[in-house]
Design a protein around this motif. Structure first.
Motif, mmCIF file in Angstrom:
data_model
loop_
_atom_site.group_PDB
_atom_site.id
_atom_site.type_symbol
_atom_site.label_atom_id
_atom_site.label_comp_id
_atom_site.label_asym_id
_atom_site.label_seq_id
_atom_site.Cartn_x
_atom_site.Cartn_y
_atom_site.Cartn_z
ATOM 1 N N UNK A 297 0.992 -1.284 0.034
ATOM 2 C CA UNK A 297 -0.072 -0.046 0.167
ATOM 3 C C UNK A 297 0.998 1.168 -0.136
ATOM 4 N N UNK A 298 0.459 2.192 -0.695
ATOM 5 C CA UNK A 298 1.219 3.415 -0.828
ATOM 6 C C UNK A 298 0.625 4.204 0.380
ATOM 7 N N UNK B 184 -2.843 9.405 3.598
ATOM 8 C CA UNK B 184 -2.681 10.853 3.140
ATOM 9 C C UNK B 184 -1.735 10.874 1.969
ATOM 10 N N UNK B 185 -1.929 11.299 0.856
ATOM 11 C CA UNK B 185 -1.245 11.599 -0.247
ATOM 12 C C UNK B 185 -0.800 10.039 -0.858
ATOM 13 N N UNK B 186 -1.553 9.033 -0.677
ATOM 14 C CA UNK B 186 -1.243 7.691 -0.912
ATOM 15 C C UNK B 186 -2.516 6.876 -1.553
ATOM 16 N N UNK B 187 -2.846 5.806 -1.377
ATOM 17 C CA UNK B 187 -4.034 4.846 -1.755
ATOM 18 C C UNK B 187 -5.011 4.578 -1.051
ATOM 19 N N UNK C 278 2.462 8.748 5.912
ATOM 20 C CA UNK C 278 2.445 7.981 6.983
ATOM 21 C C UNK C 278 3.763 6.928 6.814
ATOM 22 N N UNK C 279 4.274 6.720 5.686
ATOM 23 C CA UNK C 279 5.502 5.814 5.670
ATOM 24 C C UNK C 279 6.381 6.160 6.456
ATOM 25 N N UNK D 168 -5.266 8.141 11.079
ATOM 26 C CA UNK D 168 -4.894 6.799 11.197
ATOM 27 C C UNK D 168 -5.790 6.013 11.815
ATOM 28 N N UNK D 169 -6.507 6.537 12.927
ATOM 29 C CA UNK D 169 -7.457 5.832 13.502
ATOM 30 C C UNK D 169 -8.582 5.606 12.804
ATOM 31 N N UNK D 170 -9.004 6.564 11.827
ATOM 32 C CA UNK D 170 -10.143 6.339 10.927
ATOM 33 C C UNK D 170 -9.758 5.343 9.949
ATOM 34 N N UNK D 171 -8.566 5.354 9.143
ATOM 35 C CA UNK D 171 -7.916 4.294 8.329
ATOM 36 C C UNK D 171 -8.205 2.899 9.173
ATOM 37 N N UNK D 172 -7.904 2.875 10.148
ATOM 38 C CA UNK D 172 -8.107 1.577 10.942
ATOM 39 C C UNK D 172 -9.595 1.157 11.307
#
Length: 196
Positions: A83-84, A115-118, A88-89, A102-106
């Protein structure tokens, strides 16, 4: 035809930070030992080809499989990439846990985006398009060495699950998940077989 979705073996700082597409993340001694045990198991499958994500840890895992199976070097395929994770990388998980995005992503992968990714949808689309191309080409028995979230995105697609189901099953380091083409598309034949 059989497709083996193989998660790379562990790197030394697994669980310490979000490796993502950070360059230079390689297998340590424990990960190399995992990869060798995985390779011994995969010899039973009489593979015809091995492909890998461009990340060092996947290529090293795939090369162990290729050596054991007497196959040429793995083909590197961008569609299998991690995953891009964008901004966060490379961040440690303590820092990420303080980030509401990040909490929303999970919690809501079905609608969240890095953010700025996929998004998970982006990952699933590229990975499944590649798998369907392999099926169309008639590739007999192929191992795809990739990453946990990529495999989870594929499994969600095969089973028709929401991406919010990602935390309900595990994809361990150096594990094998099997899928096969059927008349209705793809079928899950095995999930998260751990051989180490």
């Amino acid at each position: 035809m059989k497709i083996f979705l193989v998660r790379h073996a562990a790197h030394d700082n697994l669980g310490g930070f979000l490796a993502g597409r950070t360059p230079g993340v390689r297998l340590g001694a424990a990960g190399r030992a995992q990869a060798e045990r995985l390779a011994e198991r995969m010899m039973e499958e009489r593979l015809d080809a091995i492909e890998a994500s461009p990340r060092e840890r996947t290529v090293e895992t795939a090369e162990a499989l290729a050596r054991a199976c007497g196959l040429p070097r793995p083909r590197v395929v961008d569609a299998l990439d991690e995953v891009d994770f964008g901004d966060w990388t490379g961040k440690d998980f303590q820092t990420l846990d303080a980030d509401p995005a990040w909490r929303k992503w999970n919690a809501q992968r079905a609608i969240a985006r890095t953010p700025s990714g996929e998004s998970m949808g982006d990952v699933q689309a590229r990975a499944l398009a590649h798998i369907h191309a392999l099926v169309k080409a008639g590739a007999p028995r192929v191992a795809l060495v990739t990453h946990a979230d990529v495999i989870k995105a594929i499994v969600c697609g095969v089973l028709g699950l929401s991406f919010d189901s990602w935390s309900r099953f595990d994809i361990a380091p150096a594990s094998i998940t099997r899928i096969a083409p059927v008349s209705a598309g793809l079928r899950l034949d095995g999930l998260n077989e751990v051989v180490w």
